[in-house]
Design an enzyme around this catalytic site. Sequence first.
Site, PDB file in Angstrom:
ATOM      1  CG  ASP A   1      -2.111  -0.862   1.109  1.00 35.49           C
ATOM      2  OD1 ASP A   1      -2.405  -1.296  -0.016  1.00 35.49           O
ATOM      3  OD2 ASP A   1      -2.768  -1.116   2.133  1.00 35.49           O
TER       4      ASP A   1
ATOM      5  CE  LYS B   1      -7.656  -0.045  -2.510  1.00 37.90           C
ATOM      6  NZ  LYS B   1      -8.704  -0.794  -1.799  1.00 37.90           N
TER       7      LYS B   1
ATOM      8  CG  MET C   1      -8.352   6.412   6.639  1.00 42.76           C
ATOM      9  SD  MET C   1      -9.034   4.971   5.776  1.00 42.76           S
ATOM     10  CE  MET C   1      -9.963   4.191   7.108  1.00 42.76           C
TER      11      MET C   1
END
Length: 468
Positions: free
Chosen positions: A248, A270, A383
């Site tokens: 990632d 991402k 997040m």
Amino acid sequence: MALRGFPVTLPLEGQPVLVVGGGELALRKARLVAKSACRLTIVARNPLPALVALASEIRERDFTPADLENHRLVFAATDDEAVDMSVAEAAHKAGVLVNVPDKPRLCSFIMPAIIDREPISIAITSGGASPVLVRRLRERLEAALEPGLGKFARFLDGFRSAVKATRDDETARRRFWEAVIDGPVAKSFLAGDEKAAHEKLMLALNDAQFGQQAGGRVALVGAGPGDPDLLTLRALRVLQDADVVVHDKLVDERIMDYVRRDARRHYVGKSKSHHTMSQEAINQLLVAEAKAGHRVVRLKGGDPFMFGRGGEELEVLRAEGIPVEIVPGITAALGCGASTTIPVTHRDHAPGVTFVTGHGKDGEPDLDWQALARLRHTLVIYMGLTAAGAIARRLVEAGMAGDTPAALVEKGTRPDQKLVVGTLEALPDLAAAHGLTGPAIIIVGSVVTLADPARITELVPAHLRQAV
């Protein structure tokens, strides 16, 4: 961080090497380089007898630049700084590699500390920064390594052609040798039973399945919050065993340095509104690589089961009958808490901690804001940076005090970590004031008052820090 020097091995057997100097310092360098079976020339007036015994040629006079002709490298070891400098300058002009002991600025190569288990050699260097530390490291490694490693390497070398002839595939050969080195063959040889080791290796050689596996497998591995020192030992072993690594964006590049160099890498990072690869495509990639017989590591920042979608990948892999191993990692909340001295629980502040995501499938997360506001828990929001304003508004509307201490931790545990503290209602201003872009977590609760003031990013507006 860039390497201060690039370590290489220079074959010197039969090659001309020059040592300028006739004393103890020159003798130490000559003894070391003479082990390479080079042709050694000494330039010095009245060299020590031990130096003469090592040399192929003695030139009992002062150095001249002509002495460098046809030599691969030179050691300037006279203990006379002016002479050493003149040798170094001449070598640089002639394009000959030169080493001046304890004077790295004059060197075109640095002599490492060497552990000799011929044909195995291990070189340790600090680029001239700390020779004493390097020597200490060599002593520790010397004590840890079996004396018979070199002999074992020569023993294995006798079977390389046979292994190559019986196993066409490079991966199959590598796994064969890994099983030999990690198994009973090595154990018998290093214990002194060479006959048993030979018999076991012959049996392994004639067993086409030795060291092989029936199919591939996947390890879902947590890389931790960023600092490579927080990688678990199990994660390190799995990484170094992998044929394929699917990683990632949040995985620190320093952690990727631990991946075996011949392993294939797939970047599937991402970020908000930008996916290199969809989750469905990632799932299918893992399945395809495992079904091809590979050892696959799915490497994620933090922990694979903490907002890392590891559970979804686990379900897909299980449905395909692929063996899955879970290697947990230190999740961002715990890593950031430790690196800022914010405890996520505390008897005087918070009897519990609640982890939530600040990002939902359609933007704003679907959370029970009233329940979160009622709890006396520390609230850690993953997040949530781009939604900080909405999160603060929802919590205040649900009854949480606007002046509740809050912190934003960007790039937690890394050298460029930022810790910004203030209040819940000021979260959007906190992020904007410091240009925070993430990755970041939000910590809400009175535990924030325990943050180490020395680690708080400077220039936080005073009106945003009243609560802490």
